[in-house]
Write an enzyme that holds these catalytic residues in place. Structure first.
Site, short mmCIF file in Angstrom:
data_model
loop_
_atom_site.label_atom_id
_atom_site.label_comp_id
_atom_site.label_asym_id
_atom_site.label_seq_id
_atom_site.Cartn_x
_atom_site.Cartn_y
_atom_site.Cartn_z
N ALA A 11 5.14 6.47 6.04
CA ALA A 11 4.81 7.85 5.69
C ALA A 11 5.54 8.35 4.45
CB ALA A 11 5.12 8.76 6.89
N ARG A 16 7.50 6.81 -7.04
CA ARG A 16 7.72 5.93 -8.20
C ARG A 16 6.51 5.07 -8.56
NH1 ARG A 16 13.21 3.46 -5.99
NH2 ARG A 16 12.41 4.43 -4.08
N THR A 84 13.68 8.10 6.64
CA THR A 84 13.33 6.99 7.53
C THR A 84 13.79 7.23 8.97
OG1 THR A 84 15.31 5.90 6.67
CG2 THR A 84 13.21 5.18 5.76
N GLY A 106 6.43 -0.18 5.77
CA GLY A 106 5.08 -0.38 5.27
C GLY A 106 5.01 -0.87 3.84
N GLU A 157 23.83 4.05 1.32
CA GLU A 157 22.72 4.16 0.36
C GLU A 157 23.26 4.16 -1.07
OE1 GLU A 157 19.27 4.12 1.00
OE2 GLU A 157 20.31 3.27 2.71
N LYS A 354 -30.96 -13.61 -7.60
CA LYS A 354 -30.66 -12.52 -6.66
C LYS A 354 -31.56 -12.60 -5.44
CE LYS A 354 -32.46 -8.73 -5.78
NZ LYS A 354 -33.25 -7.51 -5.87
N SER A 408 -41.69 -22.87 -19.71
CA SER A 408 -40.70 -21.97 -20.33
C SER A 408 -41.31 -20.61 -20.63
CB SER A 408 -40.21 -22.58 -21.64
OG SER A 408 -39.51 -23.77 -21.36
N ARG A 443 -52.53 -17.05 -21.59
CA ARG A 443 -51.94 -16.67 -22.87
C ARG A 443 -53.06 -16.71 -23.90
NH1 ARG A 443 -48.56 -22.30 -22.89
NH2 ARG A 443 -50.22 -23.57 -23.77
C1 UD1 Z 1 15.29 2.22 2.30
C2 UD1 Z 1 16.67 2.14 2.96
C3 UD1 Z 1 17.59 1.28 2.08
C4 UD1 Z 1 16.99 -0.08 1.88
C5 UD1 Z 1 15.57 0.03 1.32
C6 UD1 Z 1 14.93 -1.33 1.34
C7 UD1 Z 1 16.99 4.24 4.13
C8 UD1 Z 1 17.67 5.56 4.12
N1 UD1 Z 1 17.22 3.47 3.10
O1 UD1 Z 1 15.44 2.92 1.08
O2 UD1 Z 1 18.87 1.13 2.73
O3 UD1 Z 1 17.84 -0.83 1.00
O4 UD1 Z 1 14.77 0.91 2.13
O5 UD1 Z 1 13.65 -1.31 0.79
O6 UD1 Z 1 16.30 3.93 5.07
N2 UD1 Z 1 9.24 6.37 5.09
C9 UD1 Z 1 8.63 7.17 6.02
N3 UD1 Z 1 9.00 8.49 6.12
C10 UD1 Z 1 9.95 9.04 5.34
C11 UD1 Z 1 10.58 8.21 4.37
C12 UD1 Z 1 10.20 6.88 4.28
O7 UD1 Z 1 7.76 6.74 6.78
O8 UD1 Z 1 10.23 10.24 5.50
C13 UD1 Z 1 8.83 4.96 4.97
C14 UD1 Z 1 8.21 4.63 3.62
O9 UD1 Z 1 6.79 4.75 3.66
C15 UD1 Z 1 8.63 3.20 3.40
C16 UD1 Z 1 9.93 3.07 4.18
O10 UD1 Z 1 9.97 4.15 5.08
O11 UD1 Z 1 7.69 2.29 3.93
C17 UD1 Z 1 11.13 3.09 3.26
O12 UD1 Z 1 11.17 4.30 2.55
P1 UD1 Z 1 11.68 4.41 1.05
O13 UD1 Z 1 11.63 5.83 0.65
O14 UD1 Z 1 10.98 3.44 0.20
O15 UD1 Z 1 13.21 4.00 1.25
P2 UD1 Z 1 14.18 3.42 0.16
O16 UD1 Z 1 14.68 4.53 -0.67
O17 UD1 Z 1 13.55 2.28 -0.51
CA CA Z 2 11.46 1.29 -0.38
#
Ligand code: UD1
Ligand code: CA
Length: 459
Positions: A11, A16, A84, A106, A157, A354, A408, A443
């Site tokens: 989610a 980026r 997360t 994901g 982090e 086709k 042809s 023809r």
């Molecule tokens: C996260 C980890 C970091 C790790 C890195 C590896 C945390 C706080 N940090 O950072 O330690 O090194 O992944 O790739 O967990 N997501 C949600 N809901 C949210 C936020 C994120 O479902 O509110 C999902 C995203 O879709 C994604 C995953 O969680 O699939 C990771 O989120 P992302 O924001 O990419 O975390 P990173 O900053 O990469």
């Molecule tokens: Ca990530």
């Protein structure tokens, strides 16, 4: 093992990526990132798969990508991207206490079942397992902090890390396994007291250590497995890795790739032994290639079936078509949906076919359009002959019976039938059925004017 469930966090915002498409729907090797994660989860046979998502588009797109044999999925909405930790907490109420939880991201599509199984085995009562890798450039990732005895004590982090912690090269992949009841307890205690103001799932590691849990770092079989996708540069890196993996699967199965880095597999491919794929081949959708068939350079096969020993030469596009054993296609041929080319038939350069059936041993060697036609066996279609299948309103079929010879430049105005063994003189426009065995011509007679002089203009 059915005493564990998988939660996939999907989610996040994915800012980026700079894209209108949610990050977990970005395609890699022909399917959305999240579909790869679901496929990996499925391989380790969890009791349930929960997906934490946000936004309308994700669920239908994933269901479409997985198709009819999709596993049962529990979709849990995270209304706002609070981190997360919050994401996991949304899924936990559905997981029974006695079970373990494997948390996947994901945006990390390359994990292999062997690594996931090792994590699940370690994520047992009083234990938390954590997938870590050591990388040369750890920027942006959470770092794994260990104590003087080498025990994992916390994840820090990047944005919260001290300069000394930033020097640590062992990173958190984000993938963990732990008992559901413990995760529930820890998730309830998370705070947003950090640089990003989010609930960090990674904080559960320090909580586990505090409660005397054993935190086991698990290292994937190859570090590239845990590559995540945050921007398009990482998306390309993941694409290359997934491609390499699929190319190796084919090679192990007896397929020769002239250069594995120059073949792209974006679908499901089944190939027999001694198949040869030259450079620039792109395989999409469901593709089956029979034993000993060769596919020439720069050719696209999409939802195609190529029979044993068939030869597809360079620069062909074969889409939704079947090519029987021993046939030869190309170079520069295009087979469109609904086409079936029979055994030992030949479709040559700049020929488009086709929704047509081409019988065994028939040929269309140069510059033809064959659309909505039933062509028997042993038919010869001369250079530049075309079926006029469209009257501006409707499509009509052309039938060419066995052994017919189409000269042809012939235009066959459909609906029309050319009888068995008939010959159509070059340049004819055929608007009525041509009887079997006869020569049909339409023809104008050729005339020459003897005392004719060309006028010469001034200039
Ligand atoms: C996260 C980890 C970091 C790790 C890195 C590896 C945390 C706080 N940090 O950072 O330690 O090194 O992944 O790739 O967990 N997501 C949600 N809901 C949210 C936020 C994120 O479902 O509110 C999902 C995203 O879709 C994604 C995953 O969680 O699939 C990771 O989120 P992302 O924001 O990419 O975390 P990173 O900053 O990469
Ligand atoms: Ca990530």
């Amino acid at each position: 093992m059915t005493d564990f469930e998988v939660v996939i966090l999907a989610a996040g915002e994915g800012k980026r990526m700079r894209s209108g498409l949610p990050k977990v729907l970005q395609p890699a090797a022909g399917r959305p990132l999240l579909a790869w994660v679901i496929a990996a989860a499925r391989e380790v046979e969890p009791a349930a798969i929960h997906i934490v998502y946000r936004g309308e588009s994700i669920r239908p797109a994933i269901e479409a990508a997985l198709g009819p044999d999709a596993p049962a999925l529990d979709w849990v909405e995270q209304p706002r991207p609070l981190g997360t930790g919050d994401a996991l907490a949304r899924a936990l109420p559905a997981v029974p206490d006695g079970r373990a939880v494997l948390v996947l991201y994901g945006d990390v599509p390359g994990l292999e079942p062997a690594s996931l199984r090792r994590l699940v085995a370690e994520g047992r009562p009083d234990k938390l397992a954590l997938l870590t890798v050591s990388v040369d450039r750890p920027d942006g990732y959470g770092r794994v902090r260990r104590d003087s005895e080498g025990r994992v004590v916390a994840i820090v982090e990047h944005r919260d890390a001290s300069p000394a912690e930033r020097a640590i090269r062992e990173i958190n992949t984000g993938i963990i396994a732990a008992p559901a009841a413990s995760l529930r307890r820890w998730a309830a205690g998370l705070s947003t007291n950090n640089a990003q103001g989010e609930y960090y799932l990674t904080d559960v590691v320090a909580m586990a250590v505090e409660e005397g849990f054993v935190v086991t770092p698990v290292v994937p079989s190859s570090p590239g497995e845990a590559l995540g996708v945050n921007d398009r540069i990482e998306l390309e890196a993941v694409e290359r890795r997934l491609q390499r993996r699929r190319a190796e699967e084919l090679m192990r199965g007896g397929v020769t790739l002239r250069d594995a880095s120059r073949v792209d597999i974006r679908g499901e491919v089944e190939a027999g032994v001694d198949v040869v794929l030259d450079v620039g081949v792109v395989l999409e959708g469901r593709v089956r290639i029979g034993r000993g068939a060769t596919i020439g350079p720069c050719t696209v096969l999409r939802d195609a079936e190529i029979g044993e020993g068939a030869e597809v030469l360079s620069h062909c596009v074969i889409d939704g078509a079947r090519v029987a054993p021993g046939a030869r296609i190309g170079p520069f041929a295009r087979l469109r949906p609904g086409t079936e080319v029979g055994e030992d038939a030949r479709i040559g350069n700049f020929v488009e076919v086709k929704a047509s059936r081409i019988g065994a041993g028939s040929r269309a060697s140069h510059l033809s359009y064959v659309g909505d036609a039933d062509v028997g066996s042993g038919v010869n279609i001369g250079a530049g002959a075309i079926t006029c299948n469209y009257d501006g309103v409707e499509k009509h079929r052309t039938t060419i019976e066995d052994g017919a010879f189409i000269g042809s430049g012939v235009e066959l105005v459909a609906p029309v039938r050319v009888g068995e063994g008939a010959t159509i003189g070059a340049g004819s426009t055929v608007t009525r059925d041509a009887p079997p065995g006869q020569l049909t011509l339409s023809r104008s007679r050729q005339t020459s004017i003897a005392r004719w002089k060309r006028r010469f203009g001034g200039g």
